[in-house]
Design an enzyme around this catalytic site. Structure first.
Site, PDB file in Angstrom:
ATOM      1  N   LEU A 135       0.692  -0.672  -0.025  1.00 43.59           N
ATOM      2  CA  LEU A 135      -0.248   0.011  -0.019  1.00 43.59           C
ATOM      3  C   LEU A 135       1.101   0.820  -0.127  1.00 43.59           C
ATOM      4  O   LEU A 135       0.533   2.017  -1.090  1.00 43.59           O
ATOM      5  CB  LEU A 135      -1.177  -0.107   1.352  1.00 43.59           C
ATOM      6  CG  LEU A 135      -1.595   1.235   1.724  1.00 43.59           C
ATOM      7  CD1 LEU A 135      -2.823   2.471   0.573  1.00 43.59           C
ATOM      8  CD2 LEU A 135      -1.688   1.721   3.163  1.00 43.59           C
ATOM      9  N   ASP A 136       1.432   1.519   1.415  1.00 47.73           N
ATOM     10  CA  ASP A 136       2.724   2.396   0.895  1.00 47.73           C
ATOM     11  C   ASP A 136       3.338   1.921   1.869  1.00 47.73           C
ATOM     12  O   ASP A 136       3.791   2.199   3.446  1.00 47.73           O
ATOM     13  CB  ASP A 136       1.423   3.750   2.087  1.00 47.73           C
ATOM     14  CG  ASP A 136       2.754   5.206   2.367  1.00 47.73           C
ATOM     15  OD1 ASP A 136       4.220   5.211   2.261  1.00 47.73           O
ATOM     16  OD2 ASP A 136       2.428   5.198   3.147  1.00 47.73           O
ATOM     17  N   PRO A 137       4.402   2.012   0.761  1.00 43.86           N
ATOM     18  CA  PRO A 137       4.669   1.387  -0.389  1.00 43.86           C
ATOM     19  C   PRO A 137       4.410   0.290  -0.977  1.00 43.86           C
ATOM     20  O   PRO A 137       3.976  -0.201  -0.552  1.00 43.86           O
ATOM     21  CB  PRO A 137       6.200   1.708  -0.712  1.00 43.86           C
ATOM     22  CG  PRO A 137       6.851   0.472   0.295  1.00 43.86           C
ATOM     23  CD  PRO A 137       5.642   1.271   1.537  1.00 43.86           C
TER      24      PRO A 137
END
Length: 648
Positions: free
Chosen positions: A314-316
C-alpha cells in the site's frame, strides 16, 4: 511370525484370526506379506508423501482428464479410514497421488493427508467425491462417532489441457514466506487467480494467447507450522510448511520448487531470501521499502535474469502506482508538476472509531507510537521545512477531502518527503512536495499531551525497577507528580486539572480530551503493572494494545489520497486527484482488514505479473514504471478496489 505395532508381543502363529481384535488390527505383516489393513502402504509409497514435489503446480493427476485436490483429516490410519478412501477412488476407476501426509504421533492426534484425485470422466470424479463425502459424514447411530469421523475438503476441478496443445510443464507455483495478517489475501488471490481469468482487468495479468488461466499452487511457509495452516484453511490450492529462513538447506529446497517467492517477513530477512532467489534464479516480491542492502543486489539480479520487485504493498506500493500514473501522463503532455501532496492513513471505520483517540491498532502499538516521534522534512512553496521528532504531533494540521466531506481528518508530516521528489522525477520542478499521515481530527493534540506527560518515555522508570509491581493508578500519579498516592480513586476532573496545572497543554479542551483518553486506557485503575514493563513506553503500549484493539466484527479503513498541480506550456493549469478508500471485508463470518487487503493483494498481483512474464525488466525494481503499474492498477480495480481519479 508376524510383525505387530504392539512391540511387547512377539508371537509365532500360523493364523492371526484367533488373536484378540486389538492385536489383529495391529498386525502389519504376516507370512512375509502385508495384512489387508495395511495394504495402503505400497499404494501410497510411490509418491513422496512428506514433501512438495517440484512439479506440484503442473500435475494433471496421472494423465487423467479431470483432477481435484482432496484434503482428509482425522484418525485416518488407526481407524483405517485411509483404506476406505483409497478403495473408493480405485474401485471407481480413478487414480490418486499423495501430495502430503502427516501422521498423528499419538492416539489423540489426528492425521492429515492431501490427495490429488484424477479421472477421465467428470461424472466418475463427481461420484468419487460424493462417496468420500459419505464416509466423512458417518451414520449418526454408529459407535465411537468421534474416532470414526473424517474431515474432507475439496478443491476446484481442473481439466487437463494436454489435448488443447498447451504446455502443461510451465510452473505456476508461488512460495509465500511469513504467515501474518497480510499473507491470507495474497494466498487467496493467487490460489484462485484462474477464476478471474475472464475478467477484463485481469487480461493484463495473463498471457495474450491464454484462453484460461490455471489456478496457482501456493506454498505458505512460516516458522510455526500452525500459523501457516491457519492461513491456508479453506484455500484449495495451498499447502502449509514449516520453514525457518535461517535454515539455508530448507530455504533453498523450497525456493527451488517455485517460480516466484513473496517475502512478507520482517524487512531484515529480505536480504537472505533475495540472495537465495538470485542464486536459484527465482523472482522475488516484497511489500517493504527497498533499502540500501537490497539496492546493492541490482546488478547481481540482472546478471541472474531475476526481478526483485520491492515496495509492492500500500504505502509503499499503491501510492507509487497512483502517483506515477498522474505524473507520467502529465509529462507526456509536456506538463510541469508544480505541487505534489500525498496523504495516507490506516484508520478505524467511523463506526469503530469509538474511543477518545478515534484510533485503534491491528498489531503492536509500539511501531505506530515510534513513527509519531520521527523527524520530518518536506518542501512547501519552495521552502524546505524540518520538523523535530519531539514536535511532530504539534505540527498536525486540519485536512479535508472535498469529495469525502463526512470525514474530519488531520495530517502529520511523514518522514522525508523530498526522497519522493527524486524517486518520481519531480524534485527539480515541484515547489511543493509533501507526504502526510492521516488521523481523525483531535488525535495529534491528545498524543502531544500524553507525550509531554511522559507516557512515551523509553528510559527505565525508577518505580518499575527491581521487580516492583506498582498499580496503574500509582504509576499515573507518579507521572502527574501527585503526592496524594493513597487518596481516593482519581477521576477525569482531577486528571484534567493536574494536566493544566503542569502546563502540558494550551487549553482546557485539550486537557479534557487527554484525561478522557487516560481514563479509557485504564491508567486510573488499581491493577498491577506486569514486571515485563520497564518504562512508561512499555506500560503505554501494553494498555493501548489491550484497550485500542479491534473486535472481531469491527472494520478498519484505508484512505490514500494524492493531489497534483500541473502547469502546461499553453498557460493552462490542472489539479489532479487520485483516491483509494477501502474498508475491511467480511467473508464467511471472518473479517479481513483493509490494511491486509491493500498490502497483500498488490504483492499477489506482483507475483502474477512475474509468473506471466508481464514484467520483463530484471534487477531491483519498484512499481514506478508503466510496465508494472499499468497492469497492476488494472488488476487492483478488477479485484474490486475503487481507484477514484478527478481533474479540475
Amino acid at each position: 511370525m508376524f510383525s505387530c505395532r504392539h512391540s511387547s508381543y512377539r508371537v509365532c502363529k500360523r493364523d492371526t484370526t484367533n488373536l484378540p481384535a486389538h492385536l489383529r488390527r495391529a498386525c502389519i505383516a504376516h507370512g512375509g506379506a502385508l495384512t489387508s489393513l495395511y495394504e495402503y502402504i505400497p499404494r501410497m509409497r510411490n509418491s513422496d508423501s512428506e514433501e512438495i514435489s517440484e512439479d506440484t503446480a503442473n500435475r494433471h493427476s496421472y494423465k487423467k482428464k479431470y483432477s481435484i485436490l482432496v484434503s482428509l483429516s482425522g484418525h485416518l490410519f488407526d481407524q483405517f479410514l485411509i483404506n476406505e478412501a483409497l478403495d473408493i477412488i480405485e474401485a471407481a476407476g480413478g487414480s490418486f497421488h499423495s501430495v502430503k501426509c502427516q501422521v498423528g504421533q499419538s492416539v489423540n492426534v489426528k492425521s492429515y493427508s492431501e490427495l490429488e484425485v484424477g479421472a477421465d470422466d467428470r461424472v466418475v470424479l463427481d461420484q468419487i467425491i460424493d462417496s468420500l463425502t459419505s464416509i466423512a459424514n458417518p451414520n449418526e447411530t454408529s459407535g465411537n462417532q468421534e474416532k470414526n469421523k473424517m474431515s474432507l475438503k475439496v478443491g476446484k476441478v481442473q481439466e487437463s489441457d494436454i489435448k488443447k496443445g498447451h504446455n502443461t510443464e510451465r510452473k505456476t507455483a508461488v512460495l509465500i514466506l511469513g504467515a501474518g495478517r497480510v499473507c491470507q489475501p495474497a494466498a487467496e488471490l493467487l490460489a484462485s487467480s484462474g477464476r478471474f481469468s475472464s475478467h477484463q482487468g485481469y487480461k493484463a495479468c495473463l498471457e495474450d494467447d491464454s484462453e484460461e488461466q490455471n489456478d496457482v499452487q501456493v506454498i505458505v511457509g512460516s516458522l510455526y507450522l500452525k500459523d501457516a495452516e491457519e492461513i491456508i484453511e479453506g484455500i484449495p490450492n495451498a499447502t502449509a510448511i514449516q520453514l525457518d529462513v535461517m535454515d539455508h538447506e530448507n530455504l533453498f529446497k523450497y525456493v527451488s520448487q517455485v517460480e516466484v517467492v513473496i517475502s512478507l517477513l520482517p524487512a531484515s530477512c529480505h536480504i537472505i531470501v533475495a540472495n537465495a532467489c538470485i542464486e536459484l534464479k527465482k523472482h522475488l516480491v516484497t511489500a517493504s521499502y527497498v533499502d540500501e542492502s537490497m539496492s546493492m543486489l541490482n546488478e547481481k539480479a540482472k546478471s541472474a535474469g531475476v526481478t526483485i520487485l520491492g515496495e509492492m504493498g500500500l504505502d509503499p506500493g499503491i501510492d507509487h502506482m497512483m502517483a506515477m500514473k498522474i505524473i507520467n501522463e502529465a509529462h507526456v503532455r509536456k506538463g510541469i508538476i508544480r505541487s505534489f501532496t500525498s496523504y495516507c492513513g490506516g484508520l478505524p471505520s467511523p463506526a469503530a472509531a469509538n474511543n477518545p483517540l478515534a484510533y485503534k491498532f491491528s498489531w503492536s502499538p509500539a511501531g505506530a507510537i515510534r513513527s509519531g516521534r520521527n523527524p520530518a522534512t518536506y518542501r512547501s512553496n519552495g521552502e524546505t521545512l524540518h520538523i523535530d521528532g519531539d514536535s511532530l504531533y504539534d505540527s498536525v494540521v486540519r485536512f479535508r477531502i472535498p469529495d469525502l466531506p463526512a470525514f474530519a481528518f488531520e495530517c502529520l508530516p511523514n518522514r522525508n518527503s523530498l526522497v519522493y521528489g527524486e524517486l518520481y522525477g519531480i524534485g527539480h520542478e515541484a515547489s511543493t512536495i509533501f507526504r502526510g499521515t492521516l488521523r481523525y481530527e483531535g488525535f495529534g493534540e491528545i498524543m502531544a499531551t500524553l507525550a509531554r506527560i511522559g507516557f512515551f518515555d523509553t528510559e527505565a522508570h525508577p518505580i518499575l525497577k527491581d521487580g516492583m509491581k506498582p498499580t496503574f493508578r500509582t504509576f499515573l500519579l507518579e507521572l502527574l507528580k501527585s503526592e496524594d498516592v493513597d487518596g481516593p480513586l482519581i477521576a477525569e476532573k482531577d486528571i484534567t486539572e493536574r494536566i493544566v496545572t503542569l502546563g502540558h497543554c494550551k487549553g482546557q479542551g485539550t486537557a479534557v480530551k487527554a484525561a478522557k483518553t487516560i481514563i479509557f486506557l485504564g491508567f486510573h485503575e488499581d491493577g498491577e503493572i506486569p514486571a515485563s514493563c520497564q518504562s512508561a513506553f512499555d506500560v503505554t503500549c501494553l494498555r493501548m494494545e489491550e484497550r485500542l484493539a479491534y473486535s472481531s466484527t469491527e472494520q478498519d479503513m484505508v484512505l490514500l489520497h494524492h493531489e497534483v498541480e500541473v502547469d502546461f506550456p499553453d498557460g493552462l493549469s490542472e489539479n489532479h486527484s487520485a483516491t483509494l478508500l477501502e474498508f475491511g471485508r467480511t467473508k464467511n463470518g471472518k473479517m479481513t482488514t483493509a490494511m491486509a487487503l491493500t498490502v497483500g493483494i498488490p504483492a499477489g498481483i506482483g507475483a502474477l505479473l512475474l509468473l506471466e512474464n508481464k514484467i520483463k525488466t530484471r534487477g531491483v525494481l519498484r512499481p514506478i514504471e508503466p510496465e508494472i503499474y499499468e497492469p497492476a492498477l488494472d488488476c487492483l480495480e478488477a479485484y474490486g478496489f475503487k481507484l477514484m481519479e478527478k481533474i479540475q
